[in-house]
Design a protein around this motif. Sequence first.
Motif, PDB file in Angstrom:
ATOM      1  N   CYS A  17       0.822  -1.217   0.000  1.00 53.51           N
ATOM      2  CA  CYS A  17       0.000   0.000   0.000  1.00 53.51           C
ATOM      3  C   CYS A  17       0.856   1.268   0.000  1.00 53.51           C
ATOM      4  CB  CYS A  17      -0.898  -0.002   1.239  1.00 53.51           C
ATOM      5  SG  CYS A  17       0.033   0.083   2.782  1.00 53.51           S
ATOM      6  N   GLU A  18       0.223   2.371  -0.360  1.00 50.77           N
ATOM      7  CA  GLU A  18       0.863   3.686  -0.219  1.00 50.77           C
ATOM      8  C   GLU A  18       1.003   4.012   1.269  1.00 50.77           C
ATOM      9  OE1 GLU A  18       1.793   5.966  -2.555  1.00 50.77           O
ATOM     10  OE2 GLU A  18       1.089   4.820  -4.280  1.00 50.77           O
ATOM     11  N   LEU A  19       2.119   4.621   1.646  1.00 50.40           N
ATOM     12  CA  LEU A  19       2.284   5.119   3.014  1.00 50.40           C
ATOM     13  C   LEU A  19       2.902   6.502   2.926  1.00 50.40           C
ATOM     14  CD1 LEU A  19       3.725   2.025   4.952  1.00 50.40           C
ATOM     15  CD2 LEU A  19       1.398   2.932   5.079  1.00 50.40           C
ATOM     16  N   PRO A  60      -3.227  -2.407  -4.448  1.00 52.02           N
ATOM     17  CA  PRO A  60      -3.022  -2.698  -3.021  1.00 52.02           C
ATOM     18  C   PRO A  60      -3.951  -1.935  -2.074  1.00 52.02           C
ATOM     19  CG  PRO A  60      -0.915  -2.333  -4.123  1.00 52.02           C
ATOM     20  CD  PRO A  60      -1.975  -2.038  -5.130  1.00 52.02           C
ATOM     21  N   ASP A  61      -4.305  -0.669  -2.440  1.00 53.18           N
ATOM     22  CA  ASP A  61      -5.099   0.169  -1.526  1.00 53.18           C
ATOM     23  C   ASP A  61      -6.596   0.136  -1.821  1.00 53.18           C
ATOM     24  OD1 ASP A  61      -3.402   1.574   0.400  1.00 53.18           O
ATOM     25  OD2 ASP A  61      -2.366   2.361  -1.357  1.00 53.18           O
ATOM     26  N   SER A  62      -7.022  -0.790  -2.679  1.00 50.98           N
ATOM     27  CA  SER A  62      -8.387  -0.682  -3.201  1.00 50.98           C
ATOM     28  C   SER A  62      -9.476  -1.000  -2.180  1.00 50.98           C
ATOM     29  CB  SER A  62      -8.545  -1.560  -4.440  1.00 50.98           C
ATOM     30  OG  SER A  62      -8.094  -2.870  -4.160  1.00 50.98           O
ATOM     31  N   VAL A  65     -12.227   2.250  -0.371  1.00 48.47           N
ATOM     32  CA  VAL A  65     -13.114   2.754  -1.432  1.00 48.47           C
ATOM     33  C   VAL A  65     -13.552   4.202  -1.227  1.00 48.47           C
ATOM     34  CG1 VAL A  65     -14.028   0.514  -2.182  1.00 48.47           C
ATOM     35  CG2 VAL A  65     -15.102   1.694  -0.245  1.00 48.47           C
ATOM     36  N   GLU A  66     -13.519   4.671   0.009  1.00 49.12           N
ATOM     37  CA  GLU A  66     -13.963   6.051   0.268  1.00 49.12           C
ATOM     38  C   GLU A  66     -13.251   7.063  -0.614  1.00 49.12           C
ATOM     39  OE1 GLU A  66     -12.474   8.023   3.929  1.00 49.12           O
ATOM     40  OE2 GLU A  66     -14.432   8.948   4.004  1.00 49.12           O
ATOM     41  N   ASP A  67     -11.977   6.781  -0.929  1.00 51.34           N
ATOM     42  CA  ASP A  67     -11.180   7.784  -1.631  1.00 51.34           C
ATOM     43  C   ASP A  67     -11.563   7.958  -3.093  1.00 51.34           C
ATOM     44  OD1 ASP A  67      -9.636   8.549   0.589  1.00 51.34           O
ATOM     45  OD2 ASP A  67      -8.516   6.671   0.429  1.00 51.34           O
ATOM     46  N   THR A  68     -12.395   7.038  -3.608  1.00 54.13           N
ATOM     47  CA  THR A  68     -12.668   7.027  -5.052  1.00 54.13           C
ATOM     48  C   THR A  68     -13.932   7.795  -5.450  1.00 54.13           C
ATOM     49  OG1 THR A  68     -13.947   5.009  -4.824  1.00 54.13           O
ATOM     50  CG2 THR A  68     -11.591   4.754  -5.283  1.00 54.13           C
ATOM     51  N   SER A  85      -0.848   5.302  -8.084  1.00 51.99           N
ATOM     52  CA  SER A  85      -1.161   3.871  -7.959  1.00 51.99           C
ATOM     53  C   SER A  85      -2.645   3.653  -7.686  1.00 51.99           C
ATOM     54  CB  SER A  85      -0.342   3.249  -6.819  1.00 51.99           C
ATOM     55  OG  SER A  85      -0.824   3.726  -5.569  1.00 51.99           O
ATOM     56  N   ARG A  86      -3.349   4.706  -7.222  1.00 50.76           N
ATOM     57  CA  ARG A  86      -4.745   4.549  -6.828  1.00 50.76           C
ATOM     58  C   ARG A  86      -5.727   5.027  -7.905  1.00 50.76           C
ATOM     59  NH1 ARG A  86      -6.449   5.554  -0.972  1.00 50.76           N
ATOM     60  NH2 ARG A  86      -8.016   4.174  -1.887  1.00 50.76           N
ATOM     61  N   LYS A  87      -5.218   5.699  -8.926  1.00 49.12           N
ATOM     62  CA  LYS A  87      -6.145   6.265  -9.929  1.00 49.12           C
ATOM     63  C   LYS A  87      -7.011   5.179 -10.592  1.00 49.12           C
ATOM     64  CE  LYS A  87      -3.923  10.725 -10.788  1.00 49.12           C
ATOM     65  NZ  LYS A  87      -2.880  10.781  -9.751  1.00 49.12           N
ATOM     66  N   SER A 130      -1.551  16.348   0.637  1.00 45.59           N
ATOM     67  CA  SER A 130      -0.645  15.809  -0.390  1.00 45.59           C
ATOM     68  C   SER A 130      -1.444  15.087  -1.484  1.00 45.59           C
ATOM     69  CB  SER A 130       0.369  14.856   0.252  1.00 45.59           C
ATOM     70  OG  SER A 130      -0.316  13.786   0.861  1.00 45.59           O
ATOM     71  N   ARG A 131      -2.737  14.812  -1.239  1.00 42.90           N
ATOM     72  CA  ARG A 131      -3.563  14.090  -2.219  1.00 42.90           C
ATOM     73  C   ARG A 131      -4.591  14.973  -2.945  1.00 42.90           C
ATOM     74  NH1 ARG A 131      -3.333   8.606  -0.739  1.00 42.90           N
ATOM     75  NH2 ARG A 131      -1.177   8.284  -0.053  1.00 42.90           N
ATOM     76  N   SER A 132      -5.001  16.061  -2.321  1.00 42.39           N
ATOM     77  CA  SER A 132      -6.153  16.822  -2.831  1.00 42.39           C
ATOM     78  C   SER A 132      -5.747  18.277  -3.032  1.00 42.39           C
ATOM     79  CB  SER A 132      -7.314  16.746  -1.834  1.00 42.39           C
ATOM     80  OG  SER A 132      -7.623  15.385  -1.557  1.00 42.39           O
ATOM     81  N   LYS A 241      -2.376  -0.036   9.960  1.00 37.24           N
ATOM     82  CA  LYS A 241      -0.980  -0.125   9.483  1.00 37.24           C
ATOM     83  C   LYS A 241      -0.861   0.359   8.037  1.00 37.24           C
ATOM     84  CE  LYS A 241       0.325  -4.237  12.158  1.00 37.24           C
ATOM     85  NZ  LYS A 241       0.512  -5.697  11.977  1.00 37.24           N
ATOM     86  N   ALA A 242      -1.968   0.230   7.278  1.00 36.60           N
ATOM     87  CA  ALA A 242      -1.981   0.694   5.879  1.00 36.60           C
ATOM     88  C   ALA A 242      -2.375   2.168   5.797  1.00 36.60           C
ATOM     89  CB  ALA A 242      -2.928  -0.161   5.052  1.00 36.60           C
ATOM     90  N   GLU A 243      -2.369   2.861   6.928  1.00 38.42           N
ATOM     91  CA  GLU A 243      -2.717   4.285   7.042  1.00 38.42           C
ATOM     92  C   GLU A 243      -4.194   4.528   6.733  1.00 38.42           C
ATOM     93  OE1 GLU A 243       0.505   6.666   5.437  1.00 38.42           O
ATOM     94  OE2 GLU A 243      -0.272   8.480   6.360  1.00 38.42           O
ATOM     95  N   THR A 247     -13.668   5.328   8.181  1.00 42.02           N
ATOM     96  CA  THR A 247     -14.474   5.928   7.096  1.00 42.02           C
ATOM     97  C   THR A 247     -14.022   5.385   5.749  1.00 42.02           C
ATOM     98  OG1 THR A 247     -13.024   7.863   6.819  1.00 42.02           O
ATOM     99  CG2 THR A 247     -14.941   8.138   8.269  1.00 42.02           C
ATOM    100  N   CYS A 248     -12.721   5.100   5.633  1.00 41.34           N
ATOM    101  CA  CYS A 248     -12.145   4.859   4.308  1.00 41.34           C
ATOM    102  C   CYS A 248     -12.577   3.545   3.673  1.00 41.34           C
ATOM    103  CB  CYS A 248     -10.635   4.943   4.382  1.00 41.34           C
ATOM    104  SG  CYS A 248      -9.943   3.906   5.617  1.00 41.34           S
ATOM    105  N   CYS A 249     -13.138   2.628   4.449  1.00 38.62           N
ATOM    106  CA  CYS A 249     -13.460   1.304   3.889  1.00 38.62           C
ATOM    107  C   CYS A 249     -14.880   1.187   3.344  1.00 38.62           C
ATOM    108  CB  CYS A 249     -13.231   0.228   4.946  1.00 38.62           C
ATOM    109  SG  CYS A 249     -11.497   0.059   5.378  1.00 38.62           S
TER     110      CYS A 249
END
Length: 255
Positions: A17-19, A60-62, A65-68, A85-87, A130-132, A241-243, A247-249
């Motif tokens: 995953c991204e860290l 790896p980070d899929s 799903v919240e981020d998509t 890697s997440r696009k 750093s993402r948005s 551990k995957a940061e 909410t993110c799942c």
Amino acid sequence: MTLIAITRAVSPNIGQCELTHFERQRIDVERARSQHHQYTAALAALGCQVIQLPAEPTLPDSVFVEDTAVVLDEVAIITRPGADSRKPETTSIAQALKPYRKLCTIEAPGTVDGGDVLRIGKRLYVGLSSRSNRAAVEQMAALLKPFDYTVQGVAVNGFLHLKSAVTQVAEQTLLINPAWVDAALFGDMKIIEIDPTESYAANTLLIGETIIYPTSYPRTRQRLEQQGIPVCAVEATELIKAEGAVTCCSLIFQG
Ligand code: CIR
């Protein structure tokens, strides 16, 4: 009306995953799966219809799903995640959301992760992280103006996403890490502060009147319970551990 929760099974390659702010630690994939199962069971127990997408071994980070996407009553915005890697994660999410909402998309140079988007009523706070970026905030403001939403950027420095620092725990109450975000931004919302020894404790997932909350933050949990917030505790050590956190799942919306 049904509350729908879209989730995705843990990738067998979550270890890659991204860290950004965390040191890499070994992730026990089986344990991550069992914790994710606890999480989806909690969603179902709280009344959600869970739609679980199959794992994506090459992404790896899929599981996060919240981020998509940002799903609102009127429309869903398919994001353009900040990490390259997440696009590709958005393609299957757009397919899954299509039956439920009109879809709009964030275009380059805009990037935004859903973890940076906190909705309180008709107000969207978007972490500038750093993402948005501002280009995405401007696109979101233009897309959502017809539906009377306001969209406001909030500086995010030293942690991953805005919702690492603040989430809603009741209709009028936020849980906040005051070292990371200024409570004054949120007007007259009631504020509960995390325990200062638990920096990552502000991420909770409110379903109805109950929050899904990691067992990793017992001191903050005690504060929440003392304030009368019902807590459904889940183990989330491997996802943390995957940061990630709670909410993110999932993507939660009225079907
Ligand atoms: C990432 O860095 O993108 C993932 N390892 C974690 C994403 C967590 N997403 C979230 O909290 N919304």
